[in-house]
Design a protein around this motif. Structure first.
Motif, mmCIF file in Angstrom:
data_model
loop_
_atom_site.group_PDB
_atom_site.id
_atom_site.type_symbol
_atom_site.label_atom_id
_atom_site.label_comp_id
_atom_site.label_asym_id
_atom_site.label_seq_id
_atom_site.Cartn_x
_atom_site.Cartn_y
_atom_site.Cartn_z
ATOM 1 N N LYS A 185 -28.484 -55.276 26.361
ATOM 2 C CA LYS A 185 -28.975 -55.885 25.124
ATOM 3 C C LYS A 185 -30.338 -55.325 24.742
ATOM 4 O O LYS A 185 -30.593 -55.028 23.559
ATOM 5 N N ARG A 186 -31.200 -55.119 25.724
ATOM 6 C CA ARG A 186 -32.528 -54.584 25.436
ATOM 7 C C ARG A 186 -32.454 -53.124 24.995
ATOM 8 O O ARG A 186 -33.188 -52.689 24.095
ATOM 9 N N ILE A 187 -31.558 -52.376 25.601
ATOM 10 C CA ILE A 187 -31.385 -50.970 25.205
ATOM 11 C C ILE A 187 -30.854 -50.879 23.780
ATOM 12 O O ILE A 187 -31.309 -50.061 22.968
ATOM 13 N N ALA A 188 -29.860 -51.725 23.421
ATOM 14 C CA ALA A 188 -29.320 -51.716 22.057
ATOM 15 C C ALA A 188 -30.387 -52.113 21.037
ATOM 16 O O ALA A 188 -30.461 -51.543 19.939
ATOM 17 N N GLU A 189 -31.240 -53.085 21.396
ATOM 18 C CA GLU A 189 -32.303 -53.499 20.493
ATOM 19 C C GLU A 189 -33.304 -52.358 20.285
ATOM 20 O O GLU A 189 -33.774 -52.115 19.168
ATOM 21 N N HIS A 190 -33.618 -51.629 21.348
ATOM 22 C CA HIS A 190 -34.543 -50.501 21.231
ATOM 23 C C HIS A 190 -33.934 -49.379 20.382
ATOM 24 O O HIS A 190 -34.626 -48.718 19.599
ATOM 25 N N GLN A 191 -32.624 -49.156 20.521
ATOM 26 C CA GLN A 191 -31.949 -48.132 19.717
ATOM 27 C C GLN A 191 -31.982 -48.497 18.242
ATOM 28 O O GLN A 191 -32.224 -47.634 17.381
ATOM 29 N N LYS A 192 -31.764 -49.763 17.908
ATOM 30 C CA LYS A 192 -31.849 -50.189 16.515
ATOM 31 C C LYS A 192 -33.262 -49.995 15.973
ATOM 32 O O LYS A 192 -33.447 -49.591 14.825
ATOM 33 N N PHE A 193 -34.255 -50.258 16.811
ATOM 34 C CA PHE A 193 -35.640 -50.081 16.382
ATOM 35 C C PHE A 193 -35.951 -48.613 16.089
ATOM 36 O O PHE A 193 -36.568 -48.267 15.082
ATOM 37 N N VAL A 194 -35.458 -47.715 16.956
ATOM 38 C CA VAL A 194 -35.707 -46.275 16.761
ATOM 39 C C VAL A 194 -34.993 -45.759 15.523
ATOM 40 O O VAL A 194 -35.533 -44.980 14.732
ATOM 41 N N VAL A 195 -33.747 -46.228 15.297
ATOM 42 C CA VAL A 195 -32.989 -45.788 14.119
ATOM 43 C C VAL A 195 -33.659 -46.273 12.845
ATOM 44 O O VAL A 195 -33.768 -45.551 11.847
ATOM 45 N N ALA A 196 -34.152 -47.516 12.846
ATOM 46 C CA ALA A 196 -34.800 -48.053 11.656
ATOM 47 C C ALA A 196 -36.125 -47.355 11.375
ATOM 48 O O ALA A 196 -36.520 -47.199 10.220
ATOM 49 N N MET A 197 -36.816 -46.907 12.409
ATOM 50 C CA MET A 197 -38.102 -46.239 12.220
ATOM 51 C C MET A 197 -37.936 -44.794 11.766
ATOM 52 O O MET A 197 -38.629 -44.318 10.872
ATOM 53 N N THR A 198 -37.011 -44.054 12.413
ATOM 54 C CA THR A 198 -36.850 -42.626 12.140
ATOM 55 C C THR A 198 -35.828 -42.341 11.055
ATOM 56 O O THR A 198 -35.879 -41.284 10.426
ATOM 57 N N GLY A 199 -34.862 -43.250 10.846
ATOM 58 C CA GLY A 199 -33.801 -42.982 9.880
ATOM 59 C C GLY A 199 -32.767 -42.005 10.386
ATOM 60 O O GLY A 199 -31.959 -41.495 9.614
ATOM 61 N N LYS A 200 -32.753 -41.707 11.672
ATOM 62 C CA LYS A 200 -31.793 -40.762 12.257
ATOM 63 C C LYS A 200 -30.841 -41.518 13.159
ATOM 64 O O LYS A 200 -31.239 -42.364 13.939
ATOM 65 N N GLY A 201 -29.581 -41.161 13.083
ATOM 66 C CA GLY A 201 -28.575 -41.841 13.880
ATOM 67 C C GLY A 201 -27.593 -42.513 12.956
ATOM 68 O O GLY A 201 -27.514 -42.172 11.773
ATOM 69 N N PRO A 202 -26.836 -43.473 13.412
ATOM 70 C CA PRO A 202 -26.794 -43.949 14.784
ATOM 71 C C PRO A 202 -25.663 -43.343 15.587
ATOM 72 O O PRO A 202 -25.377 -43.798 16.677
ATOM 73 N N ILE A 203 -24.964 -42.322 15.059
ATOM 74 C CA ILE A 203 -23.785 -41.798 15.740
ATOM 75 C C ILE A 203 -24.173 -40.544 16.517
ATOM 76 O O ILE A 203 -24.852 -39.664 16.004
ATOM 77 N N GLY A 204 -23.768 -40.499 17.782
ATOM 78 C CA GLY A 204 -23.924 -39.279 18.551
ATOM 79 C C GLY A 204 -25.320 -39.038 19.080
ATOM 80 O O GLY A 204 -25.474 -38.573 20.201
ATOM 81 N N LYS A 205 -26.349 -39.358 18.319
ATOM 82 C CA LYS A 205 -27.701 -38.992 18.731
ATOM 83 C C LYS A 205 -28.270 -39.991 19.731
ATOM 84 O O LYS A 205 -28.820 -39.607 20.755
ATOM 85 N N LEU A 206 -28.138 -41.265 19.445
ATOM 86 C CA LEU A 206 -28.677 -42.282 20.339
ATOM 87 C C LEU A 206 -27.577 -43.017 21.089
ATOM 88 O O LEU A 206 -27.781 -43.421 22.222
ATOM 89 N N THR A 207 -26.449 -43.225 20.430
ATOM 90 C CA THR A 207 -25.333 -43.920 21.084
ATOM 91 C C THR A 207 -24.060 -43.150 20.820
ATOM 92 O O THR A 207 -24.030 -42.186 20.077
ATOM 93 N N GLY A 208 -22.991 -43.611 21.412
ATOM 94 C CA GLY A 208 -21.702 -42.982 21.187
ATOM 95 C C GLY A 208 -20.796 -43.795 20.313
ATOM 96 O O GLY A 208 -19.587 -43.633 20.341
ATOM 97 N N GLU A 209 -21.338 -44.707 19.539
ATOM 98 C CA GLU A 209 -20.502 -45.567 18.709
ATOM 99 C C GLU A 209 -21.290 -45.980 17.484
ATOM 100 O O GLU A 209 -22.512 -45.808 17.401
ATOM 101 N N TRP A 210 -20.571 -46.530 16.494
ATOM 102 C CA TRP A 210 -21.191 -47.006 15.272
ATOM 103 C C TRP A 210 -21.743 -48.419 15.499
ATOM 104 O O TRP A 210 -21.159 -49.226 16.212
ATOM 105 N N PHE A 211 -22.890 -48.725 14.878
ATOM 106 C CA PHE A 211 -23.409 -50.074 14.881
ATOM 107 C C PHE A 211 -24.343 -50.225 13.702
ATOM 108 O O PHE A 211 -24.740 -49.251 13.071
ATOM 109 N N ASN A 212 -24.693 -51.454 13.400
ATOM 110 C CA ASN A 212 -25.549 -51.750 12.255
ATOM 111 C C ASN A 212 -26.992 -51.388 12.603
ATOM 112 O O ASN A 212 -27.586 -51.975 13.515
ATOM 113 N N PRO A 213 -27.606 -50.428 11.881
ATOM 114 C CA PRO A 213 -28.958 -50.010 12.248
ATOM 115 C C PRO A 213 -30.062 -50.924 11.736
ATOM 116 O O PRO A 213 -31.223 -50.596 11.881
ATOM 117 N N VAL A 214 -29.728 -52.053 11.118
ATOM 118 C CA VAL A 214 -30.752 -52.948 10.579
ATOM 119 C C VAL A 214 -31.483 -53.622 11.740
ATOM 120 O O VAL A 214 -30.859 -54.192 12.638
#
Length: 344
Positions: free
Chosen positions: A110-139
């Protein structure tokens, strides 16, 4: 008898790690307990088969196993059919990557997924392939969209509510700002800057256009009637509306042609650009000797081995064409040799 005893080879004890016949107790880690020849053949084959089954067949290069199921109803059990194209696209996107390193116990999923959402929202890069291997809501759920580094930077408010005190206060501020802008735009100072003489409002512009169309119809009515008579002879079955439309089109074309004649009175003049100024051929020949300048025993003097020319600074017997305007397709390291095409 002594010779027979010497020729006969007696059995000797074989040294093995941990044997009672050995006088050593401690051994190195590289020392093998069993020899590879001591392992039975069927055990080696079973071990290889198990190790091969542990390797996942992601790309589908291995042959498929025989399906032993006898169920023919697809509602109970469906056959596994893989689309190779979609599977390769998933492999390229990184959706089928396997984890080679175990997840850390200090970081929960859960903490890793929360950190990934934070990085995607800050950088605007992702969320497929680069940080995770699946689709998720980057909000970002912590309200990152409503917070900004600088207060003066305009940012999009992601809130969808309009009933809270903060939303009502913000709506009143926007309405007040728009009223002030409206009053400022309709003030006397701005009205004085507006030139009513040159400005045409939509109603006045439409009236002027209708007046020009009516004036053109009245001035060229005779020419239009002449076009209509000629068209009636050419198209005897045409209706009145079609004759009116065709005569109107011919009249407009004639007026445009007359306007073009006034602007460009010269008929045979060509206004094409001079391409010789921009398409200059700058290619040139560069002569060279493909041979060597060396001593010739037959001629008893120095000469070129390719054409037997006796002058070291003589003109080459072969040439290459150099084009300084050619495209460089040889790479950055060989850019100095770009645009060279050798011909013989």
């Amino acid at each position: 008898q002594q010779q027979q005893q010497q020729q006969h080879r007696f059995l000797t004890s074989k040294f093995q790690v941990g044997s009672a016949k050995s006088d050593r107790i401690n051994f190195s880690l590289s020392q093998k307990v069993f020899h590879s020849g001591d392992v039975p053949k069927e055990v080696l084959e079973s071990k290889k088969l198990v190790q091969k089954k542990k390797q996942s067949n992601i790309l589908g290069t291995e042959p498929q196993e025989w399906n032993q199921s006898t169920i023919a109803d697809p509602r109970i059990q469906k056959d596994v059919r893989k689309d190779l194209k979609h599977q390769l696209l998933k492999v390229r996107a990184g959706l089928m990557d396997e984890r080679t390193v175990k997840a850390s116990k200090l970081q929960t999923e859960k903490r890793i997924a929360e950190h990934q959402k934070f990085v995607v929202a800050m950088t605007g890069k992702g969320p497929i392939g680069k940080l995770t291997g699946e689709w998720f809501n980057p909000v970002e759920e912590r309200g990152l969209a409503k917070h900004c580094v600088e207060d003066k930077w305009p940012d999009w408010d992601a809130s969808t509510t309009n009933q809270t005190k903060e939303d009502i206060k913000q709506a009143e501020a926007v309405a007040t700002q728009r009223d002030e802008r409206r009053a400022r735009s309709h003030s006397a100072s701005n009205s004085a800057k507006l030139k009513n003489v040159t400005y045409d409002n939509p109603e006045r512009a439409i009236t002027k256009m209708n007046h020009e169309v009516r004036k053109k119809k009245i001035e060229h009515q005779d020419l239009k009637e002449q076009f209509k008579r000629e068209l009636q002879v050419e198209f005897p079955q045409a209706s009145e509306e079609r004759l009116q439309a065709m005569s109107k089109r011919l009249l407009d074309e004639k007026l445009l042609a007359d306007e073009k004649m006034n602007k460009f009175p010269v008929q045979n003049e060509c206004f094409r650009p001079d391409l010789s100024l921009t398409t200059i051929n700058r290619r040139y020949k560069e002569y060279h000797h493909p041979g060597l300048w060396a001593w010739s025993p037959q001629e008893e003097r120095y000469c070129w081995s390719c054409c037997l020319n006796f002058g070291e600074d003589s003109r080459g017997c072969e040439y290459r064409i150099k084009n300084p305007d050619a495209w460089c397709t040889l790479g950055f390291e060989r850019s100095g040799a770009s645009g060279v095409a050798s011909t013989r």
